[in-house]
Enzyme design. Structure first.
Site, mmCIF file in Angstrom:
data_model
loop_
_atom_site.group_PDB
_atom_site.id
_atom_site.type_symbol
_atom_site.label_atom_id
_atom_site.label_comp_id
_atom_site.label_asym_id
_atom_site.label_seq_id
_atom_site.Cartn_x
_atom_site.Cartn_y
_atom_site.Cartn_z
ATOM 1 N N GLU A 104 -5.714 4.509 -29.922
ATOM 2 C CA GLU A 104 -4.437 4.141 -29.530
ATOM 3 C C GLU A 104 -4.380 4.620 -28.080
ATOM 4 O O GLU A 104 -3.586 5.121 -27.299
ATOM 5 C CB GLU A 104 -3.493 5.237 -30.300
ATOM 6 C CG GLU A 104 -3.148 4.843 -31.485
ATOM 7 C CD GLU A 104 -1.905 5.276 -32.363
ATOM 8 O OE1 GLU A 104 -0.990 5.593 -31.547
ATOM 9 O OE2 GLU A 104 -1.981 5.274 -33.544
HETATM 10 C C1 LIG Z 1 -11.752 5.560 -35.714
HETATM 11 C C2 LIG Z 1 -11.105 4.559 -35.016
HETATM 12 C C3 LIG Z 1 -10.028 3.855 -35.640
HETATM 13 C C4 LIG Z 1 -9.445 2.565 -35.000
HETATM 14 N N1 LIG Z 1 -8.270 1.874 -35.493
HETATM 15 C C5 LIG Z 1 -8.121 0.990 -34.922
HETATM 16 C C6 LIG Z 1 -7.237 0.094 -35.706
HETATM 17 O O1 LIG Z 1 -6.656 0.518 -36.847
HETATM 18 N N2 LIG Z 1 -6.979 -1.317 -35.294
HETATM 19 C C7 LIG Z 1 -7.446 -1.537 -34.053
HETATM 20 O O2 LIG Z 1 -7.079 -2.831 -33.587
HETATM 21 N N3 LIG Z 1 -8.154 -0.882 -33.119
HETATM 22 C C8 LIG Z 1 -8.935 0.283 -33.843
HETATM 23 N N4 LIG Z 1 -9.645 1.010 -33.023
HETATM 24 C C9 LIG Z 1 -9.997 0.727 -31.684
HETATM 25 C C10 LIG Z 1 -9.575 1.851 -30.586
HETATM 26 O O3 LIG Z 1 -8.216 1.476 -30.245
HETATM 27 C C11 LIG Z 1 -10.381 1.341 -29.587
HETATM 28 O O4 LIG Z 1 -11.482 2.212 -29.735
HETATM 29 C C12 LIG Z 1 -9.990 1.827 -28.146
HETATM 30 O O5 LIG Z 1 -9.120 1.075 -27.756
HETATM 31 C C13 LIG Z 1 -10.937 1.987 -26.953
HETATM 32 O O6 LIG Z 1 -11.961 0.741 -27.051
HETATM 33 P P1 LIG Z 1 -13.463 0.976 -27.092
HETATM 34 O O7 LIG Z 1 -13.813 1.955 -28.078
HETATM 35 O O8 LIG Z 1 -14.097 -0.467 -27.068
HETATM 36 O O9 LIG Z 1 -13.623 1.608 -25.501
HETATM 37 P P2 LIG Z 1 -13.994 0.750 -24.347
HETATM 38 O O10 LIG Z 1 -12.773 0.052 -24.072
HETATM 39 O O11 LIG Z 1 -15.399 0.044 -24.358
HETATM 40 O O12 LIG Z 1 -13.787 1.930 -23.292
HETATM 41 C C14 LIG Z 1 -14.788 2.547 -22.943
HETATM 42 C C15 LIG Z 1 -14.671 3.743 -21.821
HETATM 43 O O13 LIG Z 1 -13.893 3.282 -20.643
HETATM 44 C C16 LIG Z 1 -12.802 3.861 -20.510
HETATM 45 N N5 LIG Z 1 -12.078 2.761 -19.743
HETATM 46 C C17 LIG Z 1 -11.883 1.579 -20.034
HETATM 47 N N6 LIG Z 1 -10.853 0.766 -19.164
HETATM 48 C C18 LIG Z 1 -10.656 1.592 -18.435
HETATM 49 C C19 LIG Z 1 -9.974 1.573 -17.266
HETATM 50 N N7 LIG Z 1 -9.529 0.572 -16.771
HETATM 51 N N8 LIG Z 1 -9.624 2.595 -16.371
HETATM 52 C C20 LIG Z 1 -10.487 3.878 -16.873
HETATM 53 N N9 LIG Z 1 -10.964 3.880 -17.845
HETATM 54 C C21 LIG Z 1 -11.451 2.972 -18.594
HETATM 55 C C22 LIG Z 1 -12.173 4.038 -21.720
HETATM 56 O O14 LIG Z 1 -10.900 5.187 -21.570
HETATM 57 C C23 LIG Z 1 -13.331 4.676 -22.392
HETATM 58 O O15 LIG Z 1 -13.570 6.083 -22.107
HETATM 59 C C24 LIG Z 1 -9.859 2.234 -33.765
HETATM 60 C C25 LIG Z 1 -10.873 2.866 -32.994
HETATM 61 C C26 LIG Z 1 -11.709 3.909 -33.861
HETATM 62 C C27 LIG Z 1 -12.676 4.660 -33.287
#
Ligand SMILES: Cc1cc2nc3c(=O)[nH]c(=O)nc-3n(C[C@H](O)[C@H](O)[C@H](O)COP(=O)(O)OP(=O)(O)OC[C@H]3O[C@@H](n4cnc5c(N)ncnc54)[C@H](O)[C@@H]3O)c2cc1C
Length: 784
Positions: A460
């Site tokens: 989220e």
């Molecule tokens: C257990 C679990 C349940 C989930 N459930 C759902 C679901 O039901 N539906 C759905 O659609 N998604 C779901 N997600 C996805 C979740 O919302 C994403 O994991 C989240 O949005 C982060 O994306 P990412 O993991 O690809 O991290 P990335 O986007 O790869 O980010 C990596 C790091 O970079 C940081 N970062 C990225 N951009 C910036 C910026 N501009 N400035 C500073 N920091 C930045 C992030 O904070 C993070 O620390 C789920 C994820 C998990 C792990």
């Protein structure tokens, strides 16, 4: 002669300047126009998705804090969230029963899923349809009731709470309620309410996580066959991951970019992000595999599809809502995010406070309960005070949703700061219980929470992004009284109108900044002792209202100066933006805590919890001010900010150890305060349940302590010298045999020892952890 001309010239210049500012047409022509032209040139072009994200949701209490002069009457006037009798009964009965049906060790180690009877129960009792109105068969609970339920379930099992929380937050039900066609609502909502349909929502892709608007998933408008007829529809391909409930869902919301190259729907070739509702068994849909998120056994997995044809009716809200998906998601995000993670993570903290506090009294080392050592007290203090504050934030934020707010900035603050504090609380809890927390097994009550705490940090809106980009970035634009009007005026295609609006906003802005700067200086010079608190606040908390008023004025001033100096580059200077966001956030957390203290009737017994949490947050806000000043790119402005905001130095030092001691004491003894702090905990009072055993052992320990004191005194006198049984485990036997304690005392000691041994017990397993047995087919196991 010369001497009298200078003041005269000065006066004339002043009058001319004032005249210039007062006479608007002149001011517009001479001052505003050049600024307007430059501003238009440097203002970064905003994409539609950025605009939707920025404009989504409403501004609430954070707006008051942002503007420098919080109206405390407003804070106190927000109604205290309350449960209806039906909601209370659900919490006391259905929630208790759902918790009873789930054994978290079995779920996470043996079943890898909730037991069937728990799934059946939560579906039948409407847990998955708490937000659905009664007319569709749902429970129609308030946001507060929803939050209470999730908090309670989280004290038992993450699989249970997440399986309930996701269908009730951002997902098909929420989107359908706001944007669904009547046909979609009538079909899906009754089925979702009763768990006949299990929903999921699929946005995240392997290539677009935080930057979700960049999903490569796409659909093309075309004709195709559906249920034996040729219809207008979309051919959609997607590859999504991390989707909660996807492996067991029966219908899922799917977000993708929609294109219309042949103009079948209109002139727009790229219609934009669109949300559709797709049944899991629709031809071409691939769901069912699972990810393995840190031993949390809620269902989570990928979904994929290649060139899947679906009719336009699958679009949430029908074809006219094609391309509105991003706005829908942004608008609904605030409500879900206000409730789900703040609640589940507060549940985790409540459980930690209850169980770790009890354990710290039962477990003794160096002949003393570990919870009484000052070092351990420090950790217990954070656990107690943070839990108090987190609960205050959770309740006030859920209350905002019940008032009809969609608080986008507040929900980001609550999500970030509650999950970060949960991480601290759980880490502290692990430290306090030592090896007991490390070795997994049915008697470990902290290990799973420790494993799973990063999940809340990531989902989220991942926390780093939320802190660095959202809280201040969105907060500044949404809460500032003049920033958005200035931007909107600059982007107005009617430049004449734009100039008039810009001029009004610009001069309002200048006046606002000067006023806040002067107030910040005055409040700093006077230590905020004369700041008015326009509300009947508890006398022991009154100073915090004054200090918060001071910090609010200083923050408003500092924000404006930062925006003025750094302009649009604030977005890229994430470290500064994050620290500014921290100040706003700490002020919000303190407001929630002050409100909680009032709403609970100014309980003196709980005052230490509020004092320590507030003091700590004030100190953190002060550190964030310092961080901005120390790193401000223009040094003389940094010095100016420092002098204006802290003219006599810093008002806050770290919170007092004495107050911390009082907080820690509350955690290690049964009391009404401890019960209030952990009110939502599921507490099965039986020896076979690890948290229940601690409760029983805590009572037994308190009963045994005076007897132990007698034993220790006799030991000091040398009465048990050289007796090998006079050890930490068995000394009660020796004391009884030596006549130091009575038979009744000995019974109390025996019972305490029995429960203590259950509490300190750590599980062990066969050499292969039972894998060979677990993998044997059922028949051979029976034969063995
Ligand atoms: C257990 C679990 C349940 C989930 N459930 C759902 C679901 O039901 N539906 C759905 O659609 N998604 C779901 N997600 C996805 C979740 O919302 C994403 O994991 C989240 O949005 C982060 O994306 P990412 O993991 O690809 O991290 P990335 O986007 O790869 O980010 C990596 C790091 O970079 C940081 N970062 C990225 N951009 C910036 C910026 N501009 N400035 C500073 N920091 C930045 C992030 O904070 C993070 O620390 C789920 C994820 C998990 C792990």
């Amino acid at each position: 002669m010369f001497n009298s001309i200078i003041p005269l010239l000065g006066l004339v210049t002043l009058v001319a300047l004032v005249g210039l500012v007062i006479v608007r047409p002149v001011r517009r022509a001479i001052i505003t126009r050049p600024i307007f032209s430059t501003y238009r040139k440097v203002l970064p072009q905003m994409s539609d998705t950025e605009r939707d994200a920025l404009e989504a949701g409403t501004v609430w209490w954070e707006g008051e804090l942002f503007r420098g002069k919080p109206d405390w009457q407003k804070l106190h006037a927000y109604p205290q969230p309350k449960l209806t009798p039906a909601e209370q009964s659900f919490l006391d009965n259905e929630c208790e029963e759902a918790c009873r049906l789930v054994d978290d060790w079995k779920v996470t180690h043996e079943l890898y899923d909730l037991p069937n009877e728990a799934w059946r129960y939560i579906k039948d009792k409407g847990f998955l349809g708490m937000i659905i109105p009664k007319k569709y068969g749902g429970l129609e609970f308030s946001a507060y009731a929803h939050s209470q339920v999730v908090t309670k379930l989280s004290t038992r099992s993450s699989a249970l709470s997440v399986s309930v929380m996701v269908p009730n937050s951002l997902g098909p039900a929420e989107l359908l309620l706001h944007y669904g066609t009547d046909a979609q609502k009538n079909h899906y909502l009754p089925r979702l309410a009763k768990g006949i349909e299990v929903p999921a929502f699929a946005l995240t892709s392997p290539w677009a996580g935080s930057d979700a608007a960049s999903i490569p998933d796409a659909g093309v408008v075309c004709k195709g066959m559906y249920q034996g007829k040729e219809v207008l529809g979309m051919r959609v391909s997607w590859d999504k991951r991390y989707i909660t409930l996807a492996p067991v869902c029966t219908v899922f919301g799917l977000a993708f970019h929609l294109y219309d190259p042949d103009g079948l729907l209109g002139d727009k070739k790229h219609i934009g992000i669109t949300c559709a509702l797709v049944p899991y068994d629709h031809p071409g849909v691939d769901t069912g595999r699972r990810h393995f998120p840190l031993n949390a056994m809620f269902m989570n997995g990928p979904t994929r599809g290649k060139d899947v044809f679906m009719p336009l009716d699958f679009i949430i809200g029908g074809p006219e809502k094609a391309g509105h998906g991003w706005r829908m998601l942004m608008e609904c995000l605030a409500a879900g995010r206000s409730i789900s993670l703040p609640s589940s993570n507060t549940g985790m903290a409540q459980m930690t406070a209850r169980a770790v506090g009890g354990y710290a009294r039962v477990r003794s080392q160096f002949k003393m309960a570990v919870g009484k050592f000052e070092g351990v007290e420090e950790a217990l203090t954070r656990i107690g005070a943070y839990t108090y504050m987190m609960d205050a934030v959770r309740k006030m934020t859920a209350g905002a949703v019940d008032l009809g707010e969609k608080p986008s900035v507040v929900s980001a603050i609550a999500k970030y700061h509650v999950t970060e504090r949960a991480r601290q609380v759980v880490n502290d809890g692990m430290d306090v219980i030592g090896g007991k927390g490390i070795c997994l097994g049915p008697s470990n009550f902290m290990g799973r929470a420790y494993q799973q705490v990063p999940i809340g940090i990531t989902v989220e809106g991942a926390n780093i992004l939320t802190r660095s980009l959202i809280i201040f970035g969105q907060g500044a634009i949404r809460c500032h009284p003049y920033l958005l009007p200035e931007m909107q005026a600059a982007q107005n295609p009617d430049q004449k109108r734009g100039l008039v609006d810009f001029d009004k906003a610009l001069f309002g802005h200048i006046g606002f900044t000067i006023k806040n700067g002067l107030r910040a200086l005055w409040l700093g010079m006077t230590g905020s002792h004369f700041a008015s608190v326009n509300v009947d606040a508890a006398p022991e908390m009154r100073r915090y209202y004054q200090q918060l008023t001071r910090f609010s004025a200083a923050f408003a001033f500092m924000s404006d100066i930062s925006l003025l100096v750094l302009g649009g580059s604030v977005k890229r200077r994430e470290k500064l933006s994050a620290r500014l966001g921290d100040i706003l956030a700490q002020m919000y957390l303190i407001s929630c805590t002050l409100k909680r203290y009032e709403e609970e009737g100014r309980k003196k017994e709980d005052a230490a919890l509020a004092h320590w949490a507030i003091w700590d947050a004030m100190y953190k806000a002060q550190e964030a001010f310092d961080g901005v000043i120390a790193n401000f790119p223009i040094r003389f402005i940094a010095a100016f900010l420092h002098r204006s905001i802290f003219p006599w130095g810093h008002p806050y030092v770290v919170p007092s150890d004495d107050v911390g001691h009082q907080v820690a004491k509350l955690l290690i003894s049964p009391s009404a305060s401890r019960d209030r702090l952990t009110a939502e905990c599921f507490l099965p009072l039986v020896e076979t349940e690890p948290v229940g055993a601690i409760e029983l052992a805590l009572k037994a320990t308190l009963l045994a302590e005076p007897i132990e004191a007698k034993i220790r005194a006799a030991e000091k006198e040398g009465r048990f010298d050289n007796n090998p049984l006079a050890n930490v485990r068995d000394i009660a036997i020796v004391a009884f045999e030596a006549g130091v304690i009575s038979a009744a005392d000995y019974e109390i000691m025996k019972q305490r020892n029995h429960l203590r041994d259950i509490v300190v017990h750590v599980d062990d397993f066969p050499f292969d952890y039972g894998v060979a047995t677990a993998n044997k087919p059922a028949e051979s196991r029976m034969a063995a």
